[in-house]
Motif scaffolding. Structure first.
Motif, mmCIF file in Angstrom:
data_model
loop_
_atom_site.group_PDB
_atom_site.id
_atom_site.type_symbol
_atom_site.label_atom_id
_atom_site.label_comp_id
_atom_site.label_asym_id
_atom_site.label_seq_id
_atom_site.Cartn_x
_atom_site.Cartn_y
_atom_site.Cartn_z
ATOM 1 N N SER A 213 1.030 28.864 -13.852
ATOM 2 C CA SER A 213 0.014 29.271 -14.823
ATOM 3 C C SER A 213 -0.443 28.082 -15.673
ATOM 4 O O SER A 213 0.257 27.069 -15.808
ATOM 5 N N ALA A 214 -1.615 28.229 -16.229
ATOM 6 C CA ALA A 214 -2.175 27.170 -17.082
ATOM 7 C C ALA A 214 -1.265 26.893 -18.272
ATOM 8 O O ALA A 214 -1.103 25.738 -18.682
ATOM 9 N N LEU A 215 -0.642 27.934 -18.827
ATOM 10 C CA LEU A 215 0.239 27.748 -19.981
ATOM 11 C C LEU A 215 1.452 26.898 -19.616
ATOM 12 O O LEU A 215 1.837 25.997 -20.358
ATOM 13 N N TYR A 216 2.047 27.150 -18.471
ATOM 14 C CA TYR A 216 3.186 26.337 -18.022
ATOM 15 C C TYR A 216 2.760 24.896 -17.764
ATOM 16 O O TYR A 216 3.475 23.956 -18.103
ATOM 17 N N GLN A 217 1.591 24.718 -17.170
ATOM 18 C CA GLN A 217 1.112 23.368 -16.907
ATOM 19 C C GLN A 217 0.855 22.622 -18.204
ATOM 20 O O GLN A 217 1.200 21.443 -18.330
ATOM 21 N N LEU A 218 0.257 23.298 -19.187
ATOM 22 C CA LEU A 218 0.026 22.682 -20.492
ATOM 23 C C LEU A 218 1.348 22.318 -21.157
ATOM 24 O O LEU A 218 1.507 21.216 -21.689
ATOM 25 N N MET A 219 2.316 23.233 -21.109
ATOM 26 C CA MET A 219 3.617 22.969 -21.697
ATOM 27 C C MET A 219 4.254 21.746 -21.048
ATOM 28 O O MET A 219 4.797 20.878 -21.731
ATOM 29 N N ASP A 220 4.158 21.654 -19.738
ATOM 30 C CA ASP A 220 4.749 20.527 -19.024
ATOM 31 C C ASP A 220 4.128 19.205 -19.482
ATOM 32 O O ASP A 220 4.844 18.239 -19.756
ATOM 33 N N ILE A 221 2.821 19.177 -19.586
ATOM 34 C CA ILE A 221 2.145 17.955 -20.030
ATOM 35 C C ILE A 221 2.558 17.606 -21.456
ATOM 36 O O ILE A 221 2.903 16.462 -21.754
ATOM 37 N N ARG A 222 2.531 18.585 -22.341
ATOM 38 C CA ARG A 222 2.846 18.331 -23.753
ATOM 39 C C ARG A 222 4.310 17.931 -23.934
ATOM 40 O O ARG A 222 4.615 16.999 -24.676
ATOM 41 N N MET A 223 5.209 18.625 -23.256
ATOM 42 C CA MET A 223 6.636 18.357 -23.430
ATOM 43 C C MET A 223 7.037 17.023 -22.810
ATOM 44 O O MET A 223 7.902 16.333 -23.320
ATOM 45 N N ASN A 224 6.412 16.651 -21.700
ATOM 46 C CA ASN A 224 6.830 15.441 -20.997
ATOM 47 C C ASN A 224 6.035 14.203 -21.370
ATOM 48 O O ASN A 224 6.320 13.127 -20.878
ATOM 49 N N SER A 225 5.052 14.324 -22.229
ATOM 50 C CA SER A 225 4.312 13.126 -22.635
ATOM 51 C C SER A 225 4.252 13.021 -24.151
ATOM 52 O O SER A 225 4.842 12.116 -24.738
ATOM 53 N N VAL A 226 3.609 13.942 -24.782
ATOM 54 C CA VAL A 226 3.421 13.874 -26.229
ATOM 55 C C VAL A 226 4.752 13.959 -26.978
ATOM 56 O O VAL A 226 4.964 13.242 -27.959
ATOM 57 N N MET A 227 5.655 14.809 -26.507
ATOM 58 C CA MET A 227 6.936 14.972 -27.204
ATOM 59 C C MET A 227 7.734 13.682 -27.260
ATOM 60 O O MET A 227 8.465 13.447 -28.221
ATOM 61 N N ASN A 228 7.610 12.832 -26.257
ATOM 62 C CA ASN A 228 8.344 11.566 -26.278
ATOM 63 C C ASN A 228 7.956 10.739 -27.491
ATOM 64 O O ASN A 228 8.811 10.162 -28.163
ATOM 65 N N GLY A 229 6.681 10.676 -27.791
ATOM 66 C CA GLY A 229 6.218 9.934 -28.963
ATOM 67 C C GLY A 229 6.695 10.562 -30.260
ATOM 68 O O GLY A 229 7.094 9.862 -31.195
ATOM 69 N N ILE A 230 6.681 11.875 -30.315
ATOM 70 C CA ILE A 230 7.116 12.584 -31.519
ATOM 71 C C ILE A 230 8.606 12.360 -31.760
ATOM 72 O O ILE A 230 9.024 12.046 -32.872
ATOM 73 N N THR A 231 9.416 12.505 -30.721
ATOM 74 C CA THR A 231 10.862 12.343 -30.896
ATOM 75 C C THR A 231 11.232 10.903 -31.223
ATOM 76 O O THR A 231 12.177 10.660 -31.963
ATOM 77 N N ASN A 232 10.480 9.950 -30.684
ATOM 78 C CA ASN A 232 10.761 8.540 -30.985
ATOM 79 C C ASN A 232 10.521 8.205 -32.450
ATOM 80 O O ASN A 232 11.152 7.300 -32.984
ATOM 81 N N SER A 233 9.622 8.929 -33.093
ATOM 82 C CA SER A 233 9.310 8.620 -34.491
ATOM 83 C C SER A 233 9.949 9.592 -35.482
ATOM 84 O O SER A 233 9.797 9.431 -36.684
ATOM 85 N N ASP A 234 10.662 10.598 -34.988
ATOM 86 C CA ASP A 234 11.285 11.592 -35.869
ATOM 87 C C ASP A 234 12.672 11.126 -36.306
ATOM 88 O O ASP A 234 13.577 10.967 -35.476
ATOM 89 N N GLY A 235 12.851 10.909 -37.604
ATOM 90 C CA GLY A 235 14.114 10.413 -38.133
ATOM 91 C C GLY A 235 15.297 11.325 -37.871
ATOM 92 O O GLY A 235 16.393 10.864 -37.549
ATOM 93 N N GLU A 236 15.100 12.622 -38.019
ATOM 94 C CA GLU A 236 16.200 13.569 -37.800
ATOM 95 C C GLU A 236 16.643 13.553 -36.340
ATOM 96 O O GLU A 236 17.839 13.562 -36.035
ATOM 97 N N TYR A 237 15.682 13.515 -35.437
ATOM 98 C CA TYR A 237 15.992 13.455 -34.012
ATOM 99 C C TYR A 237 16.772 12.182 -33.696
ATOM 100 O O TYR A 237 17.785 12.212 -32.985
ATOM 101 N N GLN A 238 16.323 11.071 -34.240
ATOM 102 C CA GLN A 238 16.996 9.795 -34.005
ATOM 103 C C GLN A 238 18.404 9.784 -34.601
ATOM 104 O O GLN A 238 19.330 9.213 -34.027
ATOM 105 N N SER A 239 18.580 10.436 -35.730
ATOM 106 C CA SER A 239 19.907 10.552 -36.348
ATOM 107 C C SER A 239 20.854 11.337 -35.448
ATOM 108 O O SER A 239 22.030 10.980 -35.299
ATOM 109 N N ILE A 240 20.359 12.393 -34.841
ATOM 110 C CA ILE A 240 21.170 13.195 -33.917
ATOM 111 C C ILE A 240 21.586 12.351 -32.715
ATOM 112 O O ILE A 240 22.732 12.416 -32.262
ATOM 113 N N ILE A 241 20.674 11.539 -32.209
ATOM 114 C CA ILE A 241 20.996 10.658 -31.079
ATOM 115 C C ILE A 241 22.102 9.681 -31.470
ATOM 116 O O ILE A 241 23.055 9.460 -30.708
#
Length: 99
Positions: free
Chosen positions: A5-33
């Protein structure tokens, strides 16, 4: 909802591309790592038998997969809710009780 479905395809694109940038700049996420890396180092220092390390690794991997899947499902639910609102469909305002 199928994975093609289009929703799954959109989720895949957003989760596998945009999320990488967000997690790289999120302090809390980096603290957990960093905290996770500390635990990893302590486990390595124990010099556990191979069988025990593989068991722990398998458990941690499955827990990570579970959390990841939960996040993806939450994303899909939120997006579906937005779609329903835009289409003028009524959403429940209070949690539904299960019997």
């Amino acid at each position: 909802m199928g994975k093609e479905s289009a929703l799954y395809q959109l989720m895949d694109i957003r989760m596998n591309s945009v999320m990488n940038g967000i997690t790289n700049s999120d302090g809390e996420y980096q603290s957990i790592i960093r905290k996770s890396d500390e635990y990893s180092g302590k486990l390595d220092g124990l010099e556990l038998p191979r069988e025990v390390r593989l068991l722990a690794d398998g458990y941690v991997s499955e827990q990570n997969a579970l959390g990841s899947r939960y996040g993806m499902l939450a994303y899909l639910l939120g997006f579906s809710d937005c779609k329903a609102v835009f289409l003028g469909k009524c959403l429940f305002t209070e949690p539904q009780q299960t019997s």
